[in-house]
Scaffold this active site. Structure first.
Site, short mmCIF file in Angstrom:
data_model
loop_
_atom_site.label_atom_id
_atom_site.label_comp_id
_atom_site.label_asym_id
_atom_site.label_seq_id
_atom_site.Cartn_x
_atom_site.Cartn_y
_atom_site.Cartn_z
N VAL A 172 11.08 -7.27 9.82
CA VAL A 172 12.20 -6.20 9.97
C VAL A 172 12.02 -5.04 11.03
CG1 VAL A 172 13.78 -4.51 8.66
CG2 VAL A 172 12.67 -6.41 7.42
N HIS A 190 9.25 -3.48 3.53
CA HIS A 190 8.63 -3.69 2.35
C HIS A 190 9.88 -4.26 1.23
CE1 HIS A 190 5.63 -0.89 3.46
NE2 HIS A 190 4.80 -1.90 2.89
N GLN A 205 -2.87 -11.85 8.58
CA GLN A 205 -2.88 -11.61 7.15
C GLN A 205 -2.36 -12.65 6.38
OE1 GLN A 205 -2.77 -7.55 4.75
NE2 GLN A 205 -0.80 -8.38 4.64
N SER A 260 6.59 -0.41 10.32
CA SER A 260 5.37 -0.31 9.79
C SER A 260 5.02 1.12 9.39
CB SER A 260 4.42 -0.52 11.21
OG SER A 260 3.18 -0.10 10.73
N MET A 304 0.89 -1.32 -0.03
CA MET A 304 0.07 0.03 -0.09
C MET A 304 0.89 1.17 0.12
SD MET A 304 -3.32 -0.82 1.99
CE MET A 304 -2.91 -0.45 3.85
N GLN A 323 5.98 -11.43 7.64
CA GLN A 323 5.64 -12.03 9.04
C GLN A 323 4.78 -11.22 9.91
OE1 GLN A 323 5.10 -14.98 10.07
NE2 GLN A 323 4.87 -14.81 12.01
O1 PAF Z 1 -0.14 -5.63 3.94
C1 PAF Z 1 -0.57 -4.61 3.19
O2 PAF Z 1 0.16 -3.85 2.84
C2 PAF Z 1 -2.02 -4.93 2.46
O3 PAF Z 1 -2.75 -5.47 3.34
C3 PAF Z 1 -2.09 -5.53 1.07
C4 PAF Z 1 -1.49 -7.18 1.49
C5 PAF Z 1 -1.04 -5.01 0.37
C6 PAF Z 1 -3.23 -5.90 0.71
O4 PAF Z 1 -3.67 -4.47 0.41
#
Ligand code: PAF
Length: 288
Positions: free
Chosen positions: A176, A37, A153, A185, A30, A148
């Site tokens: 991380v 990421h 999720q 986050s 996102m 993780q």
């Molecule tokens: O973890 C996230 O950033 C979101 O939940 C995802 C997996 C991209 C779905 O919108």
């Protein structure tokens, strides 16, 4: 790096790549990219011919009182970071591409969607499951990468990938952390300096529970109470949940006789943060 917005352009590119037997690694995001990421992008880079990153702030996974409007956005910064990591394609669809007028199809992972974060955020995992299924259909990845940190999720996505027969591997990469242990986050950016300091209690609570486990306390409830005690000792933290559950079903366990997810969530001011660790017989732990 190619930047695409159109769904059909991405899907036809993915079809071409598959036809020429080139493997596709998908990193769904996102945006507001941080080292967590980027660790997913690096894993995808190592394991695939083509790295496709999606950047979409998915409205259906935000509740009506949640932070959709103020969710951090930094498109140019994100583009540069992905370029630097050697991503091949960035897909950033506008909301109308993903949910055109008349849209009415949703995916529900019926039991899992109600557990952990799903209990606090009704409808959240319905939105996640729906958008991730759509990303899989459009991007046709061989492997899809998730962190993780979002353990619930991960359970939802593994389940839906299996239940809906997606021909791909869900790859889960380690949490991380900042040098003081706070899990990275995008929402850490919301924290005041005092709450940023207080938020390290989440990692400390997990360290305490992992130590208790290694000292021989294998009852899930004693580990849970340890998490609760640690988080409650921080006056700025408001506990949401502390759980010791099966990592796949997210159902509570009595004893740690198999890998057990210790998961915590707490509010710091208006910001809700989550963290977790896995304990397992034979001294296996995901805590660094
Ligand atoms: O973890 C996230 O950033 C979101 O939940 C995802 C997996 C991209 C779905 O919108």
């Amino acid at each position: 790096m190619q930047v695409l917005t159109s769904t059909t352009a991405v899907q036809s590119r993915a079809l071409d790549l598959r036809a020429s037997e080139r493997s596709i690694g998908l990193v769904p995001t996102m945006g507001a990219l941080h080292e967590g990421h980027l660790s997913l992008v690096r894993a995808a880079r190592r394991e695939n011919d083509v790295v496709l990153v999606s950047l979409f702030v998915n409205p259906t996974q935000f509740g009506p009182t949640e932070d959709l409007a103020r969710y951090p956005r930094d498109l140019e910064g994100d583009r540069q970071k992905l370029e630097d990591e050697g991503a091949d394609i960035l897909w950033r669809p506008p909301a109308e591409e993903v949910y055109p007028p008349g849209y009415q199809t949703y995916i529900r992972v019926e039991d899992l969607e109600t557990r952990l974060d799903g209990a606090t955020r009704p409808g959240h995992f319905r939105g996640v499951a729906t958008v991730v299924s759509k990303l899989f259909h459009v991007c046709l990845p061989h492997r899809a990468y998730f962190g993780q940190k979002d353990a619930a999720q991960v359970a939802v996505i593994r389940r839906l990938a299996q239940d809906l027969n997606f021909p791909l591997r869900v790859v889960v990469c380690p949490i991380v952390r900042e040098p003081d242990g706070l899990a990275m986050s995008s929402r850490n950016a919301y924290l005041s300096p005092a709450d940023r300091q207080a938020a390290t209690v989440l990692y400390r609570s997990l360290q305490a529970a992992v130590s208790l486990y290694h000292a021989g306390s294998h009852a899930a409830e004693s580990l849970r109470q340890c998490l609760i005690a640690a988080i409650s000792s921080e006056p700025r933290a408001k506990l949401d949940y502390a759980a010791a559950v099966d990592p796949d079903t997210l159902q509570p366990l009595d004893q740690v006789t198999r890998p057990t997810l210790l998961a915590v969530a707490a509010w710091f001011g208006g910001t809700r943060l989550i963290d977790n660790a896995v304990v397992a017989p034979r001294a296996h732990s995901l805590l660094p």
